[in-house]
Design a protein around this motif. Structure first.
Motif, short mmCIF file in Angstrom:
data_model
loop_
_atom_site.label_atom_id
_atom_site.label_comp_id
_atom_site.label_asym_id
_atom_site.label_seq_id
_atom_site.Cartn_x
_atom_site.Cartn_y
_atom_site.Cartn_z
N ILE A 26 0.85 -1.20 0.00
CA ILE A 26 0.00 0.00 0.00
C ILE A 26 0.88 1.24 0.00
N GLU A 27 1.90 1.25 0.84
CA GLU A 27 2.81 2.38 0.94
C GLU A 27 3.50 2.65 -0.40
N GLN A 28 3.96 1.61 -1.06
CA GLN A 28 4.65 1.78 -2.34
C GLN A 28 3.74 2.38 -3.40
N HIS A 29 2.45 2.10 -3.30
CA HIS A 29 1.51 2.64 -4.28
C HIS A 29 1.12 4.09 -3.94
N LEU A 30 0.97 4.39 -2.66
CA LEU A 30 0.42 5.69 -2.27
C LEU A 30 1.46 6.78 -2.05
N LEU A 31 2.64 6.44 -1.56
CA LEU A 31 3.61 7.48 -1.23
C LEU A 31 4.43 7.89 -2.45
N VAL A 42 1.78 11.31 -10.59
CA VAL A 42 2.64 11.61 -9.44
C VAL A 42 2.05 12.70 -8.57
N ASN A 43 1.48 13.73 -9.19
CA ASN A 43 0.93 14.84 -8.42
C ASN A 43 -0.55 14.70 -8.15
N GLY A 44 -1.16 13.65 -8.62
CA GLY A 44 -2.59 13.48 -8.46
C GLY A 44 -2.95 12.65 -7.25
N LEU A 45 -4.23 12.54 -7.01
CA LEU A 45 -4.76 11.75 -5.92
C LEU A 45 -4.52 10.27 -6.19
N GLN A 46 -3.99 9.57 -5.23
CA GLN A 46 -3.75 8.13 -5.36
C GLN A 46 -4.83 7.37 -4.61
N ILE A 47 -5.27 6.28 -5.19
CA ILE A 47 -6.31 5.45 -4.59
C ILE A 47 -5.81 4.02 -4.52
N TYR A 48 -6.12 3.36 -3.42
CA TYR A 48 -5.75 1.95 -3.26
C TYR A 48 -6.96 1.23 -2.69
N SER A 49 -7.29 0.10 -3.27
CA SER A 49 -8.46 -0.67 -2.85
C SER A 49 -8.01 -1.97 -2.19
#
Length: 76
Positions: A26-31, A42-49
């Motif tokens: 999750i961290e690798q996807h969101l940070l 990169v500068n946009g909102l990240q979402i993880y399901s």
């Protein structure tokens, strides 16, 4: 001045253990520090399901991630 907004988090489960691999994914996807500069979002909102069968601990994973990484975010 921006003040972080973390006061609405559910209580942390002090018995939470394991699942470090999932938390790291999750961290690798969101940070942003893990995403390449080639990534258009990169500068946009990240979402993880997180998905799976009921009772498998999805909510507990999300709560633990929020508590353990809250210093990286302005709001959760």
């Amino acid at each position: 001045m921006i003040f972080p907004c973390h006061d609405k988090l559910p209580s942390r489960n002090l018995n939470f253990c394991g699942r470090q691999g999932i938390l790291e994914m999750i961290e690798q996807h969101l940070l942003p520090k893990y995403r390449s500069s080639q990534d258009s979002s990169v500068n946009g909102l990240q979402i993880y399901s997180i998905h799976g069968l009921g009772g498998m601990g999805k909510t507990q994973i999300a709560i633990e991630y929020a508590h353990s990484r809250k210093t990286h975010y302005d709001a959760i």
